[in-house]
Scaffold this motif. Structure first.
Motif, PDB file in Angstrom:
ATOM      1  N   UNK A  13      33.066  46.160  46.198  1.00  0.00           N
ATOM      2  CA  UNK A  13      32.165  45.734  45.120  1.00  0.00           C
ATOM      3  C   UNK A  13      32.890  44.808  44.151  1.00  0.00           C
ATOM      4  N   UNK A  14      34.122  45.172  43.771  1.00  0.00           N
ATOM      5  CA  UNK A  14      34.887  44.347  42.842  1.00  0.00           C
ATOM      6  C   UNK A  14      35.200  42.984  43.458  1.00  0.00           C
ATOM      7  N   UNK A  15      35.539  42.969  44.738  1.00  0.00           N
ATOM      8  CA  UNK A  15      35.835  41.704  45.410  1.00  0.00           C
ATOM      9  C   UNK A  15      34.602  40.814  45.482  1.00  0.00           C
ATOM     10  N   UNK A  16      33.474  41.389  45.862  1.00  0.00           N
ATOM     11  CA  UNK A  16      32.241  40.610  45.947  1.00  0.00           C
ATOM     12  C   UNK A  16      31.834  40.078  44.576  1.00  0.00           C
ATOM     13  N   UNK A  17      31.924  40.929  43.559  1.00  0.00           N
ATOM     14  CA  UNK A  17      31.573  40.502  42.210  1.00  0.00           C
ATOM     15  C   UNK A  17      32.501  39.386  41.726  1.00  0.00           C
ATOM     16  N   UNK A  18      33.793  39.559  41.991  1.00  0.00           N
ATOM     17  CA  UNK A  18      34.758  38.553  41.553  1.00  0.00           C
ATOM     18  C   UNK A  18      34.549  37.209  42.230  1.00  0.00           C
ATOM     19  N   UNK A  19      34.245  37.223  43.538  1.00  0.00           N
ATOM     20  CA  UNK A  19      34.085  35.973  44.282  1.00  0.00           C
ATOM     21  C   UNK A  19      32.726  35.332  44.037  1.00  0.00           C
ATOM     22  N   UNK A  20      31.659  36.121  44.067  1.00  0.00           N
ATOM     23  CA  UNK A  20      30.307  35.562  44.035  1.00  0.00           C
ATOM     24  C   UNK A  20      29.773  35.344  42.628  1.00  0.00           C
ATOM     25  N   UNK A  21      30.218  36.144  41.662  1.00  0.00           N
ATOM     26  CA  UNK A  21      29.677  36.036  40.306  1.00  0.00           C
ATOM     27  C   UNK A  21      30.697  35.388  39.370  1.00  0.00           C
ATOM     28  N   UNK A  22      31.856  36.043  39.209  1.00  0.00           N
ATOM     29  CA  UNK A  22      32.868  35.524  38.280  1.00  0.00           C
ATOM     30  C   UNK A  22      33.412  34.184  38.771  1.00  0.00           C
ATOM     31  N   UNK A  31      33.881  40.071  34.160  1.00  0.00           N
ATOM     32  CA  UNK A  31      34.946  40.866  34.772  1.00  0.00           C
ATOM     33  C   UNK A  31      35.106  42.214  34.103  1.00  0.00           C
ATOM     34  N   UNK A  32      35.119  42.231  32.769  1.00  0.00           N
ATOM     35  CA  UNK A  32      35.229  43.492  32.046  1.00  0.00           C
ATOM     36  C   UNK A  32      34.045  44.410  32.289  1.00  0.00           C
ATOM     37  N   UNK A  33      32.853  43.818  32.443  1.00  0.00           N
ATOM     38  CA  UNK A  33      31.661  44.617  32.728  1.00  0.00           C
ATOM     39  C   UNK A  33      31.790  45.344  34.061  1.00  0.00           C
ATOM     40  N   UNK A  34      32.300  44.664  35.065  1.00  0.00           N
ATOM     41  CA  UNK A  34      32.471  45.307  36.364  1.00  0.00           C
ATOM     42  C   UNK A  34      33.557  46.375  36.308  1.00  0.00           C
ATOM     43  N   UNK A  35      34.641  46.117  35.571  1.00  0.00           N
ATOM     44  CA  UNK A  35      35.674  47.141  35.402  1.00  0.00           C
ATOM     45  C   UNK A  35      35.076  48.390  34.757  1.00  0.00           C
ATOM     46  N   UNK A  36      34.219  48.194  33.747  1.00  0.00           N
ATOM     47  CA  UNK A  36      33.584  49.332  33.074  1.00  0.00           C
ATOM     48  C   UNK A  36      32.646  50.067  34.022  1.00  0.00           C
ATOM     49  N   UNK A  37      31.880  49.327  34.807  1.00  0.00           N
ATOM     50  CA  UNK A  37      30.908  49.941  35.718  1.00  0.00           C
ATOM     51  C   UNK A  37      31.602  50.751  36.808  1.00  0.00           C
ATOM     52  N   UNK A  38      32.782  50.291  37.247  1.00  0.00           N
ATOM     53  CA  UNK A  38      33.535  51.005  38.276  1.00  0.00           C
ATOM     54  C   UNK A  38      34.384  52.136  37.691  1.00  0.00           C
ATOM     55  N   UNK A  39      34.377  52.290  36.383  1.00  0.00           N
ATOM     56  CA  UNK A  39      35.130  53.371  35.758  1.00  0.00           C
ATOM     57  C   UNK A  39      36.616  53.104  35.652  1.00  0.00           C
ATOM     58  N   UNK A  40      37.031  51.833  35.708  1.00  0.00           N
ATOM     59  CA  UNK A  40      38.452  51.497  35.591  1.00  0.00           C
ATOM     60  C   UNK A  40      38.879  51.583  34.129  1.00  0.00           C
ATOM     61  N   UNK A  41      40.159  51.869  33.875  1.00  0.00           N
ATOM     62  CA  UNK A  41      40.609  52.046  32.487  1.00  0.00           C
ATOM     63  C   UNK A  41      40.681  50.726  31.735  1.00  0.00           C
ATOM     64  N   UNK A  42      40.466  50.802  30.414  1.00  0.00           N
ATOM     65  CA  UNK A  42      40.620  49.670  29.491  1.00  0.00           C
ATOM     66  C   UNK A  42      39.846  48.434  29.932  1.00  0.00           C
ATOM     67  N   UNK A  43      38.534  48.522  30.141  1.00  0.00           N
ATOM     68  CA  UNK A  43      37.780  47.347  30.597  1.00  0.00           C
ATOM     69  C   UNK A  43      37.779  46.206  29.588  1.00  0.00           C
ATOM     70  N   UNK A  44      37.790  46.534  28.284  1.00  0.00           N
ATOM     71  CA  UNK A  44      37.803  45.464  27.279  1.00  0.00           C
ATOM     72  C   UNK A  44      39.114  44.692  27.341  1.00  0.00           C
TER      73      UNK A  44
END
Length: 352
Positions: free
Chosen positions: A274-283, A222-235
């Motif tokens: 992208x975040x929705x697909x990643x969250x449902x299919x991967x996470x 989840x944090x990796x996708x937040x970082x890839x999308x440029x969202x703040x504070x991914x860690x």
């Protein structure tokens, strides 16, 4: 009459002896309470790394050396990453709250209301009841205070960590002798003791190893996708998703679903998708694929019992309750099972 008096005297002695044992057990518990977190984590680590320590012992042929080497290796595995992640987490938590604030100010909500006419009533209802900018400002202040409290509590944390490794050394070196001493005291047969010991090991592996590994994987993805999308504070958000993944019925979706919804309302449809697909299919699939592989049938506990044990344990005992809660429930169920088997055997015996 003398026989009756003697029998009554023996019963009184037995009662006094039992009361003395109960009082001693209560006092021992009170003495151990300040060290309970260190004892629980030391015991958990000892169970997880016993196999590794036994391998070293066969090569070094000295229990003290193998136990000390194992403790040093565990310290390197646990302490170094924890220090690095904690420092980054505190910095990103405070910085992230400051970045998120302007993203959901009044102007942002007005733009969302104007661009989504169908959702306008629901957004308007939410805006009237929840002051999100004020909520974020409060969150930022809370995170800043939290950072300070962690710094102030650092001495206590270091002391607990040192105690954990201190107890861990003796658990690893003298674990078999401790188990043999407990076996001599407990009114259990060899088979019953093996059942209790196996259930203890399985529960610790399921809760500590399986759950922590799954939470780390979910939070990292989840944090990796937040970082890839440029969202703040991914860690920060990755750690939060990992912590939520530990709690039954909750999970990383508590963080990424609102984030994806807000991104969609802001017009960033591609990132939201992208975040929705990643969250449902991967996470999301980590729960269904990785967790059964890591845990399997080791926990042997219904979802309701698991939820009660984990959440109730955390509420009652703090972080150690995440391990101690399921362990208490599992051992209680095992003892009930042993008692049930004894009763069944007694009922089939000729005397019954």
């Amino acid at each position: 009459m003398t026989t009756a008096f003697t029998a009554a005297s023996w019963r009184l002695q037995d009662l006094v002896f039992a009361a003395a044992i109960a009082a001693g057990a209560i006092l021992c518990y009170l003495l151990a309470t300040p060290f309970l977190p260190a004892l629980v984590w030391a015991g958990t680590l000892a169970v997880l790394f016993t196999g590794f320590e036994r391998m070293l012992r066969r090569r070094l042929r000295w229990p003290t050396a193998s136990a000390a080497a194992t403790v040093l290796i565990i310290a390197g595995i646990v302490v170094v990453p924890a220090i690095a992640v904690t420092g980054t987490l505190l910095n990103e938590a405070v910085r992230g709250a400051g970045v998120i604030g302007p993203m959901i100010d009044a102007d942002a909500w007005r733009r969302a209301l104007n661009s989504h006419s169908r959702l306008a009533p629901a957004l308007q209802w939410l805006q009237e009841r929840v002051d999100l900018p004020d909520l974020v400002r409060g969150l930022s202040s809370t995170l800043t205070a939290w950072s300070g409290s962690i710094v102030r509590a650092s001495f206590s944390g270091v002391l607990n960590l040192l105690l954990t490794f201190y107890f861990l050394f003796y658990f690893l070196r003298d674990g078999e002798r401790m188990i043999a001493s407990a076996a001599a005291i407990l009114p259990l047969s060899t088979a019953e003791l093996d059942q209790l010991r196996g259930r203890t090991v399985d529960t610790i592996f399921a809760t500590a190893f399986g759950t922590v590994a799954m939470a780390t994987l979910q939070g990292g993805l989840g944090g990796l996708m937040f970082w890839w999308l440029g969202l703040p504070a991914p860690v920060f958000w990755g750690v939060l998703m990992g912590l939520l993944a530990v709690v039954p019925f909750l999970g990383a979706f508590v963080v990424w679903v609102p984030t994806a919804a807000f991104m969609a309302l802001s017009g960033n449809y591609w990132s939201a998708a992208v975040l929705t697909a990643w969250g449902m299919l991967v996470v999301g699939l980590v729960d269904n694929i990785v967790y059964p592989v890591l845990v399997g049938n080791r926990l042997m506990m219904h979802t309701v019992l698991s939820f009660t044990a984990v959440v109730g344990g955390v509420i009652l005992l703090g972080a150690t309750g995440a391990v101690l809660g399921p362990l208490i429930v599992a051992l209680s169920l095992t003892l009930l099972d042993i008692q049930g088997r004894r009763a069944a055997v007694a009922g089939r015996s000729p005397a019954g």
